[in-house]
Structures are given as C-alpha cells and as structure tokens.
Scaffold this active site. Structure first.
Site, PDB file in Angstrom:
ATOM      1  N   GLN A   1       9.994  -4.910   5.232  1.00 29.01           N
ATOM      2  CA  GLN A   1      10.420  -3.563   4.840  1.00 29.01           C
ATOM      3  C   GLN A   1       9.506  -2.504   5.445  1.00 29.01           C
ATOM      4  OE1 GLN A   1      11.350  -2.847   0.655  1.00 29.01           O
ATOM      5  NE2 GLN A   1      10.077  -1.038   0.694  1.00 29.01           N
TER       6      GLN A   1
ATOM      7  N   SER B   1       6.765   2.550   4.107  1.00 29.29           N
ATOM      8  CA  SER B   1       5.526   3.316   3.988  1.00 29.29           C
ATOM      9  C   SER B   1       4.917   3.631   5.343  1.00 29.29           C
ATOM     10  CB  SER B   1       4.491   2.532   3.175  1.00 29.29           C
ATOM     11  OG  SER B   1       5.021   2.194   1.925  1.00 29.29           O
TER      12      SER B   1
ATOM     13  N   GLU C   1      14.644  -3.122  -5.224  1.00 28.49           N
ATOM     14  CA  GLU C   1      13.272  -3.630  -5.106  1.00 28.49           C
ATOM     15  C   GLU C   1      12.599  -3.650  -6.485  1.00 28.49           C
ATOM     16  OE1 GLU C   1      10.631  -1.440  -2.507  1.00 28.49           O
ATOM     17  OE2 GLU C   1       9.131  -3.041  -2.604  1.00 28.49           O
TER      18      GLU C   1
HETATM   19  C1  LIG Z   1       1.529  -5.609  -2.916  1.00 24.44           C
HETATM   20  C2  LIG Z   1       2.110  -4.455  -2.127  1.00 24.44           C
HETATM   21  C3  LIG Z   1       3.141  -4.686  -1.219  1.00 24.44           C
HETATM   22  C4  LIG Z   1       3.684  -3.621  -0.475  1.00 24.44           C
HETATM   23  N1  LIG Z   1       4.644  -3.900   0.444  1.00 24.44           N
HETATM   24  C5  LIG Z   1       5.193  -2.893   1.165  1.00 24.44           C
HETATM   25  C6  LIG Z   1       6.207  -3.190   2.153  1.00 24.44           C
HETATM   26  O1  LIG Z   1       6.562  -4.350   2.396  1.00 24.44           O
HETATM   27  N2  LIG Z   1       6.749  -2.160   2.842  1.00 24.44           N
HETATM   28  C7  LIG Z   1       6.388  -0.856   2.620  1.00 24.44           C
HETATM   29  O2  LIG Z   1       6.978   0.021   3.235  1.00 24.44           O
HETATM   30  N3  LIG Z   1       5.394  -0.543   1.721  1.00 24.44           N
HETATM   31  C8  LIG Z   1       4.803  -1.538   0.992  1.00 24.44           C
HETATM   32  N4  LIG Z   1       3.782  -1.253   0.092  1.00 24.44           N
HETATM   33  C9  LIG Z   1       3.299   0.117  -0.008  1.00 24.44           C
HETATM   34  C10 LIG Z   1       3.670   0.820  -1.306  1.00 24.44           C
HETATM   35  O3  LIG Z   1       5.042   1.114  -1.361  1.00 24.44           O
HETATM   36  C11 LIG Z   1       2.820   2.103  -1.381  1.00 24.44           C
HETATM   37  O4  LIG Z   1       1.459   1.693  -1.428  1.00 24.44           O
HETATM   38  C12 LIG Z   1       3.139   2.916  -2.615  1.00 24.44           C
HETATM   39  O5  LIG Z   1       4.421   3.486  -2.515  1.00 24.44           O
HETATM   40  C13 LIG Z   1       2.109   4.049  -2.815  1.00 24.44           C
HETATM   41  O6  LIG Z   1       1.928   4.794  -1.653  1.00 24.44           O
HETATM   42  P1  LIG Z   1       0.453   5.073  -1.077  1.00 24.44           P
HETATM   43  O7  LIG Z   1      -0.257   3.767  -0.998  1.00 24.44           O
HETATM   44  O8  LIG Z   1       0.608   5.890   0.147  1.00 24.44           O
HETATM   45  O9  LIG Z   1      -0.285   5.915  -2.219  1.00 24.44           O
HETATM   46  P2  LIG Z   1      -0.153   7.484  -2.452  1.00 24.44           P
HETATM   47  O10 LIG Z   1       1.275   7.878  -2.413  1.00 24.44           O
HETATM   48  O11 LIG Z   1      -1.098   8.189  -1.550  1.00 24.44           O
HETATM   49  O12 LIG Z   1      -0.656   7.593  -3.942  1.00 24.44           O
HETATM   50  C14 LIG Z   1      -2.039   7.594  -4.305  1.00 24.44           C
HETATM   51  C15 LIG Z   1      -2.138   7.824  -5.798  1.00 24.44           C
HETATM   52  O13 LIG Z   1      -1.603   9.118  -6.143  1.00 24.44           O
HETATM   53  C16 LIG Z   1      -0.593   8.985  -7.143  1.00 24.44           C
HETATM   54  N5  LIG Z   1       0.498   9.942  -6.882  1.00 24.44           N
HETATM   55  C17 LIG Z   1       1.058  10.220  -5.669  1.00 24.44           C
HETATM   56  N6  LIG Z   1       2.049  11.132  -5.825  1.00 24.44           N
HETATM   57  C18 LIG Z   1       2.119  11.417  -7.145  1.00 24.44           C
HETATM   58  C19 LIG Z   1       2.951  12.277  -7.936  1.00 24.44           C
HETATM   59  N7  LIG Z   1       3.932  13.011  -7.380  1.00 24.44           N
HETATM   60  N8  LIG Z   1       2.745  12.300  -9.289  1.00 24.44           N
HETATM   61  C20 LIG Z   1       1.771  11.543  -9.859  1.00 24.44           C
HETATM   62  N9  LIG Z   1       0.943  10.725  -9.162  1.00 24.44           N
HETATM   63  C21 LIG Z   1       1.118  10.651  -7.840  1.00 24.44           C
HETATM   64  C22 LIG Z   1      -0.087   7.558  -6.988  1.00 24.44           C
HETATM   65  O14 LIG Z   1       0.491   7.086  -8.207  1.00 24.44           O
HETATM   66  C23 LIG Z   1      -1.350   6.800  -6.632  1.00 24.44           C
HETATM   67  O15 LIG Z   1      -2.082   6.486  -7.780  1.00 24.44           O
HETATM   68  C24 LIG Z   1       3.213  -2.297  -0.665  1.00 24.44           C
HETATM   69  C25 LIG Z   1       2.174  -2.054  -1.576  1.00 24.44           C
HETATM   70  C26 LIG Z   1       1.615  -3.115  -2.303  1.00 24.44           C
HETATM   71  C27 LIG Z   1       0.500  -2.838  -3.257  1.00 24.44           C
END
Ligand SMILES: Cc1cc2nc3c(=O)[nH]c(=O)nc-3n(C[C@H](O)[C@H](O)[C@H](O)COP(=O)(O)OP(=O)(O)OC[C@H]3O[C@@H](n4cnc5c(N)ncnc54)[C@H](O)[C@@H]3O)c2cc1C
Length: 376
Positions: free
Chosen positions: A108, A111, A226
C-alpha cells in the site's frame, strides 16, 4: 494447520510465495479451490458467493476448529473490496481471481514524508503522456514493499484548489523500471517497512481504479476496509481468560508496583471489553454486507480505535505477567514472543490512521463536532 500461527509461518502468497511447510501450500490451495479465502466474493472472481451471515458461520467454525487463516493478504482485506466496488469488469477479472488464490502480493503506497495523517497532502505526481501515466515521487512506511508484486497507491494527477481533488488511485507493477525500494532499518533489527522512490515510472492509464481525479473517495473507502481488517486481525487468535490468569498466578515475580490482584482485575476487565468489542464487530460486519454500500466512517473508526487499545492492553497485561525480566534477551539473543508482540502492538495505534485521527473522525461523524476535513 491449527492456531496459534507464529508470524514466520504466515503465508503471504505472491509470485515468490514462501511456504514454511508443504501442508501450508496444500491448505491454501484447498481453501482457495472452495472460494473460502474470499468467502463473500462472487464465484466468478474466485470467491464462494456466501452471504455475510454464511461467511460469519464459516469464520466461527474455522475458529472453533482452531484453523489457521490460509492466506494473509492486503489484496484480500483491502484492495479486493475496492475493486469489487469501483473496478471495471476488466480490472475485476484481471486481479480478483489471482488475489483470492494468493498468486499476487500487494503493498500500500499511501503515506509520504509529508503526508501521513494529513493524507490529502500526497505529492507523488502522475503526469499524462497519451495513454500512460508517468510517476515521480516518494512513499514511506510501505509495509512489505520489498516483497510485493504490485502496489496500489494514491498519486496526484492534477493541482486543484482543494487538496482532496486531483488525486487518483492507481495500480502498478513493482517490477516496472524506475522503482527503487529501500527497507527501513528498525530498532528491533527486523524490518517490514520500506521507502519507495519513483523516477519517471510509466504506468498504463487504464490502471487507475475509479474515476481519474477522484482517488480520495476510493482511498477513503479502502481505509475503512483497512481499519476493519486491523480490528479483526489484531484480535484474531483466541485467548482464554484462564490461560492469562494462570500465567499471572504462576509468575515467580511481577514488576515493581504491580500486584497479582490488580493484574487479575485488569485481565478480567480486558476480557469483558474484548467480548463487547467482538459483538460490535459482528454488528459492523452486518453493515458491511452490501459491497455497493460504504460502511459509515464512524463505525470503522470506533472499531479500529478500540481494537488498538484492547490489543495494547492485552500485551501490557501479558508482559507484566511474565515478570520484571520480560524484555530481556534469551540465550539466542532474541526477545520472547510476548515481548515481540508487545512491541508490535505499539504500531496498532498508528497504522491505518492514528488513534487521534480516529477520535477526530468519531467526533465529527458521530458526534457532529468540528474537525479537519483532509485527515485520513
Ligand atoms: C505498523 C505500521 C504499518 C504501516 N504500513 C503502512 C503501509 O503499508 N502503507 C502506508 O502508506 N503507510 C503505512 N503506515 C504509515 C501510517 O499510515 C502512518 O504512520 C500514519 O498514518 C501516521 O502518519 P505519520 O507517521 O506521518 O504521523 P503524523 O501524521 O505526522 O502524526 C504525528 C502525530 O501527530 C498526531 N496528529 C496528526 N494530525 C493530527 C490531527 N489532525 N489531530 C490530532 N492529532 C494529530 C498523530 O496522531 C500522531 O500522534 C504504517 C504505519 C505503521 C505503524
């Protein structure tokens, strides 16, 4: 082919499928031949054409017999339902039977470094060149990209005033020239995550699923599937309360500040909440019966949020029950299975949209409170 199912015995299928034992291959083939890897899909696409109730019975019987799921696949739980809803006949015929039989493995690509929770900020570009899309950009946290045959991803096909507009949902073969996959090194030493770089990757425009430019709608629908699959998967193996209590009672010592009584209380509370969560899951499964209708956002977010909490609490309790040395390395320099599962459960409140984002969705969709529009 009985539970429990250790991670390294999971069957993911695909062109380079690895079967840890010949029985695992046979189990997959037997189940796929009956259409039972995708029980609710139409028979013509490799499913068994079961109703939601029949599929639930099949699932219950499989659990009762402690049967292992024959195949773990993003194609089954996420992409398949999307193709059934938004795909053309040609796309359904081309991909669904291969997904159901475990012949194709998907990853997928949503991100990006600047687009996680704020998924509408996706910057990976796809520019039209006659009947081809030329992709340039960078995805991150792509689970198993180094093992996948194909990727479904979100790309920007046009610049519009609203960030949600001008995105398309695209399927691409990972062996296409211009794709570079780099695994991300994790603190545990193992890695499921990758970065994926695209440099002028040429993909047929017919690989767009749904209306070009309206990929946001397709992606949001996929995220609901998902979340459902995370909610189901994270609690899939049956845990008996008796086993947890026995572990607590049998512990030689517990971490400082933890009493046996308090831990037993937590285990009982967890088990009751788990039961309530399973009932809620069944209600949502009924809602999800009709592949033409989207399950309301709020329900999948509640399930995903509660499942992440419940699974983390489960492994917190089990880790505490194994005593103060629970995170120590064994003679082979490895963590125990409980410690590994405890670490893995940390990701449950991040993957598929973080817990904070699920609370935002619940606040907005279920409680009518204001929230940001473009979050996952
Ligand atoms: C085990 C695992 C598997 C994954 N697999 C995939 C995959 O296969 N493909 C893929 O595309 N992605 C994948 N991901 C990525 C995942 O979807 C993202 O890590 C997740 O959506 C968070 O995005 P970020 O890491 O950029 O954090 P950020 O969006 O930068 O967030 C950082 C922090 O800020 C908080 N935050 C951000 N915006 C807000 C808001 N509007 N209100 C309140 N709090 C907020 C978040 O809750 C978090 O605590 C995976 C992640 C994990 C842990």
């Amino acid at each position: 082919m009985r539970l429990p199912l250790p991670d390294d015995e999971l069957v993911w299928g695909g062109r380079n499928a690895v079967f840890w034992h010949p029985d695992a291959k046979r189990w997959l083939h037997l189940m796929a031949d009956k259409g039972w890897t995708a029980p609710q899909w139409p028979k013509e696409f490799g499913g068994a054409g079961l109703t939601a109730e029949e599929a639930e019975v099949l699932d219950e019987e499989m659990r009762r017999l402690d049967c292992r799921p024959p195949l773990k696949s993003f194609g089954l739980t996420m992409l398949g339902p999307i193709l059934l809803q938004y795909g053309t006949e040609e796309q359904k015929r081309r991909y669904l039977p291969d997904i159901a039989a475990g012949r194709i493995r998907w990853c997928q690509g949503f991100s990006e470094p600047m687009a996680g929770s704020d998924l509408a900020s996706v910057q990976t570009r796809a520019i039209h060149d006659e009947d081809t899309l030329v992709i340039t950009g960078h995805k991150v946290w792509t689970s198993y990209a180094h093992k996948a045959d194909w990727m479904y991803c979100l790309v920007r096909t046009a610049r519009e005033a609203k960030p949600q507009d001008g995105m398309s949902f695209l399927l691409l073969d990972m062996s296409t020239p211009g794709i570079r996959v780099e695994p991300i090194q994790l603190i545990s030493g193992r890695s499921i995550f990758c970065e994926v770089f695209f440099e002028n990757v040429r993909v047929p425009a017919e690989n767009v699923v749904g209306t070009p430019g309206e990929g946001w709608t397709v992606a949001k629908s996929l995220l609901r599937h998902e979340r459902l699959s995370i909610a189901r998967g994270a609690g899939q193996d049956r845990v008996e309360l008796r086993e947890v209590i026995d572990l607590i009672d049998g512990a030689a010592s517990l971490p400082i500040g933890t009493s046996r009584e308090a831990l037993r209380d937590r285990a009982v509370t967890w088990m009751m909440e788990e039961h309530a969560l399973r009932l809620l899951q069944q209600r949502v499964a009924v809602l999800a019966q009709d592949p033409e209708v989207d399950i309301p956002d709020g329900y999948t977010s509640i399930l995903k949020y509660c499942r992440a909490k419940s699974n983390q609490e489960r492994w917190d309790i089990l880790l505490d029950a194994t005593g103060p040395g629970s995170l120590a390395l064994n003679d082979q320099n490895e963590l125990s299975a409980i410690a590994r599962n405890w670490l893995r459960a940390r990701g449950n409140s991040i993957e598929g949209g973080t817990s904070e984002i699920q609370l935002n969705i619940i606040a907005k969709r279920m409680l009518g409170l204001p929230s940001r529009e473009n979050s996952r």
